[in-house]
Design a protein around this motif. Structure first.
Motif, PDB file in Angstrom:
ATOM      1  N   ALA A   1       1.689  -5.064   8.905  1.00  0.00           N
ATOM      2  CA  ALA A   1       2.524  -5.462   7.905  1.00  0.00           C
ATOM      3  C   ALA A   1       1.012  -5.683   6.887  1.00  0.00           C
ATOM      4  CB  ALA A   1       1.717  -7.325   8.200  1.00  0.00           C
ATOM      5  N   HIS A   2       1.314  -5.111   5.916  1.00  0.00           N
ATOM      6  CA  HIS A   2       0.120  -4.303   4.772  1.00  0.00           C
ATOM      7  C   HIS A   2       0.509  -4.724   3.680  1.00  0.00           C
ATOM      8  CE1 HIS A   2       0.529  -0.775   7.703  1.00  0.00           C
ATOM      9  NE2 HIS A   2       1.510  -0.583   7.083  1.00  0.00           N
ATOM     10  N   VAL A   3      -0.372  -4.427   2.051  1.00  0.00           N
ATOM     11  CA  VAL A   3      -0.280  -5.058   1.446  1.00  0.00           C
ATOM     12  C   VAL A   3      -0.016  -4.267   0.519  1.00  0.00           C
ATOM     13  CG1 VAL A   3      -1.733  -6.276  -0.846  1.00  0.00           C
ATOM     14  CG2 VAL A   3      -1.872  -6.949   1.539  1.00  0.00           C
ATOM     15  N   LEU A   4       1.489  -4.411  -0.543  1.00  0.00           N
ATOM     16  CA  LEU A   4       1.896  -3.821  -1.629  1.00  0.00           C
ATOM     17  C   LEU A   4       1.288  -4.133  -2.596  1.00  0.00           C
ATOM     18  CD1 LEU A   4       3.242  -0.843  -2.533  1.00  0.00           C
ATOM     19  CD2 LEU A   4       5.409  -2.384  -2.163  1.00  0.00           C
ATOM     20  N   TYR A   5       0.690  -3.229  -3.924  1.00  0.00           N
ATOM     21  CA  TYR A   5       0.679  -3.607  -5.415  1.00  0.00           C
ATOM     22  C   TYR A   5       1.510  -2.595  -5.792  1.00  0.00           C
ATOM     23  CZ  TYR A   5      -3.723  -5.780  -2.762  1.00  0.00           C
ATOM     24  OH  TYR A   5      -4.312  -7.100  -2.709  1.00  0.00           O
ATOM     25  N   ALA A   6       1.694  -3.449  -7.522  1.00  0.00           N
ATOM     26  CA  ALA A   6       2.884  -2.618  -8.191  1.00  0.00           C
ATOM     27  C   ALA A   6       2.211  -2.986  -9.502  1.00  0.00           C
ATOM     28  CB  ALA A   6       4.167  -2.847  -8.286  1.00  0.00           C
ATOM     29  N   ARG A   7       1.931  -1.400 -10.682  1.00  0.00           N
ATOM     30  CA  ARG A   7       1.764  -1.727 -12.154  1.00  0.00           C
ATOM     31  C   ARG A   7       3.234  -1.171 -12.366  1.00  0.00           C
ATOM     32  NH1 ARG A   7      -2.756  -0.103 -11.645  1.00  0.00           N
ATOM     33  NH2 ARG A   7      -2.745   1.773 -12.705  1.00  0.00           N
ATOM     34  N   ALA A   8       3.237  -1.770 -13.432  1.00  0.00           N
ATOM     35  CA  ALA A   8       4.645  -1.215 -14.449  1.00  0.00           C
ATOM     36  C   ALA A   8       4.297  -0.743 -15.655  1.00  0.00           C
ATOM     37  CB  ALA A   8       5.619  -1.878 -14.322  1.00  0.00           C
ATOM     38  N   PRO A   9       4.532   0.259 -16.458  1.00  0.00           N
ATOM     39  CA  PRO A   9       3.812   1.099 -17.571  1.00  0.00           C
ATOM     40  C   PRO A   9       4.001  -0.596 -19.035  1.00  0.00           C
ATOM     41  CG  PRO A   9       5.955   2.103 -16.733  1.00  0.00           C
ATOM     42  CD  PRO A   9       5.775   1.560 -15.713  1.00  0.00           C
ATOM     43  N   ASP A  10       5.382  -1.392 -18.322  1.00  0.00           N
ATOM     44  CA  ASP A  10       5.081  -2.367 -19.705  1.00  0.00           C
ATOM     45  C   ASP A  10       4.100  -3.376 -19.114  1.00  0.00           C
ATOM     46  OD1 ASP A  10       6.003  -3.951 -17.329  1.00  0.00           O
ATOM     47  OD2 ASP A  10       8.397  -4.374 -17.967  1.00  0.00           O
ATOM     48  N   GLY A  11       3.175  -2.823 -18.295  1.00  0.00           N
ATOM     49  CA  GLY A  11       2.076  -4.215 -17.996  1.00  0.00           C
ATOM     50  C   GLY A  11       2.359  -4.946 -16.828  1.00  0.00           C
ATOM     51  N   ARG A  12       3.441  -5.539 -16.565  1.00  0.00           N
ATOM     52  CA  ARG A  12       3.674  -6.082 -15.758  1.00  0.00           C
ATOM     53  C   ARG A  12       3.157  -5.938 -14.025  1.00  0.00           C
ATOM     54  NH1 ARG A  12       9.776  -6.918 -14.446  1.00  0.00           N
ATOM     55  NH2 ARG A  12       9.848  -4.624 -14.836  1.00  0.00           N
ATOM     56  N   SER A  13       2.928  -7.119 -13.334  1.00  0.00           N
ATOM     57  CA  SER A  13       1.842  -6.282 -11.879  1.00  0.00           C
ATOM     58  C   SER A  13       2.276  -6.924 -11.231  1.00  0.00           C
ATOM     59  CB  SER A  13       0.303  -6.156 -12.547  1.00  0.00           C
ATOM     60  OG  SER A  13      -0.155  -7.464 -12.297  1.00  0.00           O
ATOM     61  N   ALA A  14       2.071  -7.128  -9.702  1.00  0.00           N
ATOM     62  CA  ALA A  14       2.673  -7.382  -8.192  1.00  0.00           C
ATOM     63  C   ALA A  14       1.844  -6.678  -7.370  1.00  0.00           C
ATOM     64  CB  ALA A  14       4.866  -7.569  -8.478  1.00  0.00           C
ATOM     65  N   ARG A  15       2.180  -8.187  -6.063  1.00  0.00           N
ATOM     66  CA  ARG A  15       1.760  -8.460  -4.581  1.00  0.00           C
ATOM     67  C   ARG A  15       2.490  -8.460  -4.246  1.00  0.00           C
ATOM     68  NH1 ARG A  15      -0.905 -11.276  -1.036  1.00  0.00           N
ATOM     69  NH2 ARG A  15      -3.272  -9.999  -0.207  1.00  0.00           N
ATOM     70  N   ALA A  16       2.424  -8.044  -3.237  1.00  0.00           N
ATOM     71  CA  ALA A  16       3.554  -8.230  -2.044  1.00  0.00           C
ATOM     72  C   ALA A  16       3.360  -8.338  -0.757  1.00  0.00           C
ATOM     73  CB  ALA A  16       4.804  -7.491  -2.532  1.00  0.00           C
ATOM     74  N   THR A  17       3.446  -8.598   0.226  1.00  0.00           N
ATOM     75  CA  THR A  17       3.790  -8.601   1.314  1.00  0.00           C
ATOM     76  C   THR A  17       4.355  -7.372   2.105  1.00  0.00           C
ATOM     77  OG1 THR A  17       3.035 -10.542   2.635  1.00  0.00           O
ATOM     78  CG2 THR A  17       3.259  -8.847   4.302  1.00  0.00           C
ATOM     79  N   LEU A  18       3.378  -5.929   2.444  1.00  0.00           N
ATOM     80  CA  LEU A  18       4.584  -4.819   2.631  1.00  0.00           C
ATOM     81  C   LEU A  18       4.987  -4.926   4.455  1.00  0.00           C
ATOM     82  CD1 LEU A  18       6.346  -2.312   2.395  1.00  0.00           C
ATOM     83  CD2 LEU A  18       4.575  -1.086   2.264  1.00  0.00           C
ATOM     84  N   ILE A  19       5.972  -5.014   5.017  1.00  0.00           N
ATOM     85  CA  ILE A  19       6.599  -4.483   6.327  1.00  0.00           C
ATOM     86  C   ILE A  19       6.837  -3.510   6.952  1.00  0.00           C
ATOM     87  CG2 ILE A  19       7.449  -5.587   8.690  1.00  0.00           C
ATOM     88  CD1 ILE A  19       5.742  -7.887   7.498  1.00  0.00           C
ATOM     89  N   VAL A  20       5.688  -3.173   7.261  1.00  0.00           N
ATOM     90  CA  VAL A  20       7.279  -1.548   7.991  1.00  0.00           C
ATOM     91  C   VAL A  20       7.059  -1.674   9.223  1.00  0.00           C
ATOM     92  CG1 VAL A  20       6.477   1.084   8.346  1.00  0.00           C
ATOM     93  CG2 VAL A  20       5.148  -0.376   6.240  1.00  0.00           C
ATOM     94  N   ALA A  21       8.528  -1.424   9.520  1.00  0.00           N
ATOM     95  CA  ALA A  21       8.842  -1.555  10.901  1.00  0.00           C
ATOM     96  C   ALA A  21       9.782  -0.242  11.268  1.00  0.00           C
ATOM     97  CB  ALA A  21      10.109  -2.773  10.481  1.00  0.00           C
ATOM     98  N   PRO A  22       9.575  -0.019  12.901  1.00  0.00           N
ATOM     99  CA  PRO A  22       9.837   0.958  13.445  1.00  0.00           C
ATOM    100  C   PRO A  22      11.244   0.808  13.344  1.00  0.00           C
ATOM    101  CG  PRO A  22       9.111  -0.776  15.097  1.00  0.00           C
ATOM    102  CD  PRO A  22       8.780  -1.302  13.826  1.00  0.00           C
ATOM    103  N   GLY A  23      12.105   2.165  13.827  1.00  0.00           N
ATOM    104  CA  GLY A  23      13.125   2.123  13.605  1.00  0.00           C
ATOM    105  C   GLY A  23      14.065   1.539  14.899  1.00  0.00           C
ATOM    106  N   ARG A  24      13.758   1.372  15.748  1.00  0.00           N
ATOM    107  CA  ARG A  24      13.879   0.669  16.646  1.00  0.00           C
ATOM    108  C   ARG A  24      13.262  -0.587  17.492  1.00  0.00           C
ATOM    109  NH1 ARG A  24      19.194   2.080  18.817  1.00  0.00           N
ATOM    110  NH2 ARG A  24      18.687   1.684  21.247  1.00  0.00           N
ATOM    111  N   MET A  25      13.849  -1.032  18.423  1.00  0.00           N
ATOM    112  CA  MET A  25      12.653  -1.605  19.221  1.00  0.00           C
ATOM    113  C   MET A  25      12.296  -1.322  20.375  1.00  0.00           C
ATOM    114  SD  MET A  25      14.580  -5.702  18.633  1.00  0.00           S
ATOM    115  CE  MET A  25      14.679  -6.144  16.776  1.00  0.00           C
ATOM    116  N   PRO A  26      11.837  -0.788  21.236  1.00  0.00           N
ATOM    117  CA  PRO A  26      11.626  -0.617  22.981  1.00  0.00           C
ATOM    118  C   PRO A  26      12.477  -0.604  23.393  1.00  0.00           C
ATOM    119  CG  PRO A  26       9.460  -1.988  22.340  1.00  0.00           C
ATOM    120  CD  PRO A  26      10.515  -1.832  20.946  1.00  0.00           C
ATOM    121  N   ARG A  27      12.610   0.540  24.913  1.00  0.00           N
ATOM    122  CA  ARG A  27      13.800   0.337  25.420  1.00  0.00           C
ATOM    123  C   ARG A  27      14.003   0.085  26.373  1.00  0.00           C
ATOM    124  NH1 ARG A  27      18.543   3.448  24.804  1.00  0.00           N
ATOM    125  NH2 ARG A  27      19.977   4.165  26.165  1.00  0.00           N
TER     126      ARG A  27
END
Length: 728
Positions: free
Chosen positions: A141-167
């Motif tokens: 669970a990371h934090v993602l920051y974005a800044r667009a050329p038009d001056g808009r900015s944003a902060r979001a939680t970035l969930i990077v999940a594994p492709g599959r659950m344990p087997r």
């Protein structure tokens, strides 16, 4: 049309299909009430227009949604794929590392830094880099920051999940057990965590079992009487200390003489409770058990912790943080003001108020007491899981996640911003229940979960998986949608509210990956198209119960016959029954129909119900005979129970669950849906065929149990043995 459009934007259904090809409209008042619970005013046409305008403006201005979910190994889509060209992205990983990303672009190809494009912040970037973000980030669970050329900015939680659950590590069999029902000769009136560890050690070593699936061990709402259902807890995040074995707390051995004498008196009273259940037909009395354990634990707490134990306790407090503090504060306040926070004096209903902060200080000793209880319970759960793994179990404990929590309990009090006020989870009318169901459990708000980066859900899963080899998710379909019933309305007047299944499954996969645990979805009953497929794609197992597995595809409009074993799905936990269904002996004998008749639960005349049940059982016995799995004949009850489990062994199911009471011929269900006081739900010990309660020691010595489990192990080995190679 405006209200329907507004509802769709917020994931609220305005119609549903109770059966294929039949569509029912949701009452407008229901739609208005559900939207109001989501913070949206749709009471008038003017309010609807204003809400639509706000929603569309929010969507047009937002650079990122509150939470972004990526699946490892897949290109970004949705919000990331639609970012303006030239948007600068930066990630702060959960371990504090900062990484620059390239914004995805149409037709993007991997850049010179690889397909993920993530690099330490400040590192040089090739001018031609058109990489896409995602795969190189570790799951988390990371934090993602974005800044667009038009001056808009944003902060979001970035969930990077594994492709599959344990087997699952190969095929395994194990017991399904309601812990409270498993009394040993040392229990204080109900099964406890030491009994669990003993069962794990014995069944793993003596029977080759690979797992033990439990009822939810969530903390209950205290009361007189306490609701015995493990599926209506105060908190799903923390286990209930009623499951503690008091004598196994290390400080118990160091009680001073007066306290030791009092503890011995309490243990003697607990022995009387146990004997009443085992020898005199008394029901399990959770409240009486807890009164004795609580007093004994109060004595034990007076013994100072040694330096090592004190350090371990402090580590636990730091790790659990605010969630544990809130839970313990609710417990302390409930002792003073009762278990329903909605009736507490002014200010205390708000966990963040100045009044609550003062009360927490005034009750600091009691808050610490409940934190200490949580630590002890967590420790004994860890001991039980270690006992399972040490005994050779490949999975060990399978914990159960209830679908929701009690509205007056600790979780709702502490997290009011993420629960939908005035709503209850239930089920719509269907072929089995024309009136629908209202379970009295407030639902999570999907918008609030996203706004918090799914933090409550992540914390809940992480807590449950601390000492688990697998997690069963009750009503797993709720990860996609839940039936919300407005307060004061009939269950038939509810509607579906949609959740982000990609996010819900992504978080589940992430936390299962961290714990190395399997996930089992309880997907019985009405399941939305595509949900089972989504679960299977992510590696989650389903649940298949023998009596429900029929060949509907080839029925051709007629009666569906039992589904042959080779056509069962492999990715499932296969069982003969569950806690909500009759035991196998009661099913085979038809006794469950008589029980429902005596309680007035049948919707048809007794003779019709018995005839229908006899046909169903007869079809399964015929199938077992056709396959050569019933050499004992259909009149031999023990042989028929064995044959049912031989059938399960012949399926490709990765996990075979054996209902522990089935091993000794128990007739009584642990829970009879549709009853409250009419039947002793969740209060019965495991018993033999004659109704005599059996201890853990009795079970371990039972010839019937040993014969069934040896037979199952033999047939599993035969089913897994490869066919001999052809000669020549």
């Amino acid at each position: 049309m405006g209200r329907a459009r507004l509802a769709a934007l917020h994931g609220v259904a305005t119609s549903y299909e109770p059966s294929p090809g039949r569509t029912l409209d949701v009452p407008e008042d229901t739609v208005v009430a559900v939207l109001a619970a989501l913070g949206v005013d749709a009471s008038t046409p003017r309010a609807v227009r204003a809400a639509l305008d706000r929603r569309e403006q929010e969507q047009s201005r937002a650079l990122l949604p509150p939470t972004v979910v990526l699946r490892a190994g897949r290109p970004p889509c949705g919000a990331l794929a639609g970012l303006p060209g030239g948007t600068v992205l930066r990630v702060e990983s959960e371990n504090g590392e900062r990484l620059d990303w390239a914004a995805p672009a149409p037709g993007a190809v991997p850049g010179p830094d690889g397909p993920g494009g993530a690099r330490p912040a400040g590192a040089p970037r090739a001018a031609a880099d058109r990489s896409t973000p995602g795969p190189e980030l570790p799951p988390g669970a990371h934090v993602l920051y974005a800044r667009a050329p038009d001056g808009r900015s944003a902060r979001a939680t970035l969930i990077v999940a594994p492709g599959r659950m344990p087997r699952a590590p190969g095929r395994a069999h194990g017991f399904l057990v309601q812990l409270y029902s498993l009394l040993s000769t040392r229990s204080w009136g109900m099964g406890d965590l030491a009994d669990l560890a003993e069962l794990a050690a014995w069944s793993g070593r003596a029977l080759g079992s690979g797992f033990l699936q439990l009822n939810p061990l969530h903390a209950a709402v205290p009361g007189e009487p306490t609701d015995p259902s493990p599926y209506r807890p105060s908190s799903r995040r923390f286990p209930d200390p009623v499951h503690l074995r008091v004598e196994d707390v290390p400080e118990y051995a160091h009680l001073p003489a007066p306290a030791r004498e009092r503890a011995a008196e309490l243990a003697a009273r607990a022995a009387a409770l146990r004997e009443a259940v085992l020898e005199r037909g008394a029901l399990i009395d959770r409240d009486a058990v807890w009164r004795l354990k609580r007093e004994a634990l109060e004595l034990v707490r007076e013994v100072p912790l040694g330096p090592g134990r004190r350090a371990a306790y402090c580590d636990f407090l730091a790790e659990q943080g605010r969630a544990l503090e809130d839970h313990a504060t609710w417990c302390a306040l409930a002792e003073v003001h009762g278990p329903d926070w909605r009736s507490w004096p002014g200010g205390l209903a708000d966990p963040y108020s100045a009044r609550t902060a003062r009360a927490r200080g005034e009750l600091l000793d009691r808050v610490d007491f409940h934190c200490w209880l949580a630590w002890l319970t967590d420790s004994q759960l860890g001991t039980a899981q270690r006992a399972a793994l040490d005994a050779g179990m490949g999975i060990g404990l399978v914990h159960d996640l209830a679908v929701g929590v009690h509205p007056s309990g600790a979780d709702v009090w502490a997290q009011q911003d993420v629960f939908a006020a005035g709503m209850s989870v239930g089920a719509p009318p269907d072929a089995f229940n024309s009136r629908g169901q209202d379970w009295g459990l407030p639902p999570w708000r999907p918008d609030a979960l996203a706004r918090t980066g799914y933090a409550p859900y992540r914390g809940l899963l992480r807590g449950l998986l601390r000492h688990a080899g697998a997690l069963r998710v009750d009503h797993v379909m709720g990860l996609s949608r839940l039936w919300w019933v407005p307060e004061g309305r009939k269950p038939t007047e509810g509607t579906y509210v949609r959740y982000d299944i990609e996010a819900m499954l992504g978080v589940l996969a992430l936390e299962a990956h961290r714990a190395g645990a399997l996930v089992i979805g309880e997907d019985l009953g009405t399941v939305e198209p595509g949900v089972r497929e989504a679960l299977a794609e992510r590696g989650a197992l389903g649940t298949s119960v023998l009596w429900f597995e029929r060949d509907y595809e080839d029925a051709g409009g007629g009666r569906a016959r039992p589904l042959p074993p080779e056509r069962w799905r492999a990715d499932c936990l296969a069982t003969a029954t569950t806690h909500d269904l009759p035991s196998t002996a009661a099913r085979l004998s038809g006794e469950h129909v008589g029980l429902r008749h005596r309680l007035g639960l049948l919707s048809r005349p007794l003779e019709e119900e018995q005839a229908e049940d006899a046909v169903e059982v007869g079809e399964w016995l015929a199938e077992l005979g056709r396959l050569g799995l019933l050499p004992e004949g259909p009149e031999d009850e023990e042989g028929a129970v064995k044959a049912v489990h031989r059938f399960l062994a012949r399926t490709p199911a990765r996990m075979i669950g054996v209902w522990l009471p089935d091993c000794v011929g128990d007739r009584r269900p642990q829970n009879l849906p549709g009853t409250w006081d009419e039947y002793p739900n969740w209060r019965l010990p495991v018993a033999g065929a004659d109704g005599t309660p059996l201890t853990l020691e009795d079970l371990a010595a039972s010839p019937r149990l040993r014969a069934l489990m040896a037979d199952l192990a033999e047939h599993l080995a035969d089913a897994d043995r490869p066919d001999p190679a052809p000669e020549g």
